[in-house]
Design a protein around this motif. Structure first.
Motif, PDB file in Angstrom:
ATOM      1  N   ARG A 149      49.500  39.715  33.174  1.00  0.00           N
ATOM      2  CA  ARG A 149      49.329  40.721  32.567  1.00  0.00           C
ATOM      3  C   ARG A 149      47.983  39.919  31.430  1.00  0.00           C
ATOM      4  O   ARG A 149      47.949  39.636  30.559  1.00  0.00           O
ATOM      5  N   GLU A 150      46.555  41.055  32.125  1.00  0.00           N
ATOM      6  CA  GLU A 150      45.487  40.900  30.844  1.00  0.00           C
ATOM      7  C   GLU A 150      46.134  41.495  29.305  1.00  0.00           C
ATOM      8  O   GLU A 150      46.312  42.017  29.706  1.00  0.00           O
ATOM      9  N   THR A 151      45.461  40.957  27.856  1.00  0.00           N
ATOM     10  CA  THR A 151      45.990  40.833  26.632  1.00  0.00           C
ATOM     11  C   THR A 151      44.006  41.454  26.002  1.00  0.00           C
ATOM     12  O   THR A 151      43.606  40.724  27.553  1.00  0.00           O
ATOM     13  N   GLU A 152      43.643  41.903  25.263  1.00  0.00           N
ATOM     14  CA  GLU A 152      42.423  41.937  24.559  1.00  0.00           C
ATOM     15  C   GLU A 152      42.393  40.510  24.471  1.00  0.00           C
ATOM     16  O   GLU A 152      40.849  40.676  24.440  1.00  0.00           O
ATOM     17  N   ASP A 153      42.985  39.130  24.110  1.00  0.00           N
ATOM     18  CA  ASP A 153      42.655  38.464  24.148  1.00  0.00           C
ATOM     19  C   ASP A 153      42.928  37.270  24.808  1.00  0.00           C
ATOM     20  O   ASP A 153      43.156  36.126  24.444  1.00  0.00           O
TER      21      ASP A 153
ATOM     22  N   ARG B 180      46.751  32.786  23.941  1.00  0.00           N
ATOM     23  CA  ARG B 180      45.843  33.848  22.614  1.00  0.00           C
ATOM     24  C   ARG B 180      44.320  33.067  22.971  1.00  0.00           C
ATOM     25  O   ARG B 180      43.915  31.963  22.726  1.00  0.00           O
TER      26      ARG B 180
ATOM     27  N   ALA C 136      39.767  35.407  24.481  1.00  0.00           N
ATOM     28  CA  ALA C 136      38.575  36.567  25.576  1.00  0.00           C
ATOM     29  C   ALA C 136      37.680  36.155  25.234  1.00  0.00           C
ATOM     30  O   ALA C 136      36.589  36.742  26.389  1.00  0.00           O
TER      31      ALA C 136
ATOM     32  N   ASP D 296      34.954  35.507  35.102  1.00  0.00           N
ATOM     33  CA  ASP D 296      35.788  35.989  33.897  1.00  0.00           C
ATOM     34  C   ASP D 296      36.902  35.464  34.325  1.00  0.00           C
ATOM     35  O   ASP D 296      37.358  35.794  35.310  1.00  0.00           O
TER      36      ASP D 296
ATOM     37  N   ARG E 229      36.238  35.417  29.316  1.00  0.00           N
ATOM     38  CA  ARG E 229      35.697  36.721  29.643  1.00  0.00           C
ATOM     39  C   ARG E 229      34.023  35.661  30.505  1.00  0.00           C
ATOM     40  O   ARG E 229      33.801  36.313  31.711  1.00  0.00           O
TER      41      ARG E 229
END
Length: 452
Positions: free
Chosen positions: A373-377, A345, A348, A356, A351
């Motif tokens: 799996r990519e998450t938001e951060d 975590r 972000a 990225d 990127r």
């Protein structure tokens, strides 16, 4: 190493058992070069990293008029041996052109230096450098009195019109995309007429240990710095104007570049000792010790360096890597080989690094059979049996070293463009093969040891 673009990552038939010497820190070397160039007297930088990023920095400073002399091993008297650079602050001037390559430290640390030069300085670099965030440095310098032409891009290419001095003072920047925005202004701050006060506004600054490194090195060069960790105002750093001292310093090994070597011990249940690991450091790579311990290893300081041992079991981890994002690729590779899921975590901002990184890590691990799996951060990683295949690097050195870690236990991994490791870790393929030979020059290739 093969002549084509695909390097077959060697596999380990036995647990690794080696003592390795990791080249010097890029972050320390490039900060030391900037501070030496701005000093009032000569400085020595001993055992510097000589890689693409640091040679770009040295070349850029030379183009600005700084004398940087190479001193051979026999003349350094450096503890542990090694060569050195002698830096003579012989003035800053343009017109000149600076090639930043894709080095964040060069593209961000040198525009403030160029503002102190007499004449225009044009900055450009690799195509990817045009996409990397630079707006905080540009807007910050303009607020401090610099003239910069970037045609409204807030990115490279650009020209800094140096006038030989800069007023300085208080500036507000959003450094949520890169801690280097803050470090860039602080490093040149002692030479500004009023010094500099940098105030960050926005989401939390990533990679704070790198700012602490900047503060520590400024103080060692004689600068007066007030920082939040001293009990000061949060997200505010102040540098008082004054002359910088020419230091005689030995560059620490690059602890972030030690990541694949420690990971090798972890995933093969082996032991790796990294020479000269400092007991006190501001390098973010020092966090590898608690992170990899949580993932199943153990470490101890010995007279030879830091010894790290894998237990034979790799555990998943739930970790906030916001302050140590550069370690993510290798940690993700280890997590893909663990016995349970991992969540990484707070990253972000990756990127906008050399590539990225989040998208690249997810794609390449999934191409080898992984479940990422990519998450938001960040990333969610569920271990699955992996298979061989081409691991693309996107010209990102840390993706290449992560792929090498996978190759230790996954037969058939081929690293596309392993030469990109020269950005911070010269001769990586040779160093990696020596690791599998117990730290000795290798003879025969290792025998594949598959992973079910």
């Amino acid at each position: 190493m093969r002549d084509d673009l695909h390097w077959p990552a060697p596999t380990a038939s036995l647990p690794v058992d080696a003592t390795v010497t990791v080249p010097g820190s890029k972050s320390v070397t490039n900060r030391a070069l900037v501070l030496a160039a701005l000093a009032a007297e000569p400085a020595y930088i001993r055992r510097p990293l000589r890689s693409r990023d640091t040679l770009l920095m040295a070349g850029a400073l030379r183009s600005l008029g700084v004398t940087i002399e190479d001193i051979p091993n026999s003349a350094t008297n450096t503890p542990g041996g090694g060569d050195a650079w002698r830096v003579l602050p012989t003035g800053l001037h343009g017109p000149t052109r600076v090639d930043v390559g894709n080095a964040g430290t060069v593209m961000r640390f040198l525009p403030p230096v160029a503002a102190l030069a007499d004449g225009p300085v044009f900055f450009d670099g690799d195509p990817r450098s045009h996409e990397r965030p630079l707006g905080g440095v540009i807007s910050g310098l303009r607020a401090l009195g610099a003239r910069i032409d970037d045609e409204g891009r807030g990115a490279l290419p650009l020209t800094v019109h140096g006038t030989g001095a800069l007023d300085g003072g208080t500036v507000t920047v959003d450094a949520s995309s890169s801690s280097q925005f803050v470090s860039a202004l602080l490093l040149s701050g002692p030479r500004f007429n009023q010094g500099v006060e940098v105030r960050h506004v926005g989401a939390p600054v990533p990679s704070l240990p790198h700012i602490r490194m900047t503060v520590d090195m400024l103080r060692l060069a004689g600068a007066q710095v007030d920082a939040p960790e001293d009990g000061g105002e949060p997200d505010v750093w102040r540098v008082t104007p004054g002359a910088l001292l020419g230091r005689d310093m030995v560059v620490e090994p690059d602890l972030s570049n030690a990541a694949p070597f420690l990971a090798a011990a972890l995933v093969t249940a082996g032991t790796v000792t990294v020479r000269d690991w400092p007991t006190r450091t501001t390098q973010p790579g020092d966090e590898l010790r608690p992170i990899f311990t949580a993932m199943g290893g153990s470490c101890a300081f010995t007279p030879d360096g830091l010894r790290f041992t894998g237990s034979g079991k790799v555990r998943g981890i739930d970790a906030d890597l916001h302050e140590v994002g550069e370690l993510t690729p290798v940690i993700a590779a280890v997590a893909a080989l663990a016995d349970g899921p991992s969540t990484l975590r707070g990253i972000a901002h990756l990127r906008m690094h050399e590539t990225d990184r989040l998208a690249a890590i997810a794609k390449e691990l999934n191409e080898l059979g992984g479940d990422v799996r990519e998450t938001e951060d960040g990333l969610e990683i569920r271990p699955r049996p992996l298979h061989g295949g081409v691991f693309h690097t996107y010209e990102d050195h840390r993706l290449a070293t992560a792929a090498a870690v996978l190759g230790l236990v996954v037969p058939g991994v081929e690293v596309e463009n392993v030469a990109t490791t020269a950005k911070t870790l010269p001769d990586f393929p040779e160093l990696w093969q020596e690791l599998l030979s117990g730290g000795r020059p290798s003879g025969a290739e290792s025998v594949p040891a598959g992973r079910a």
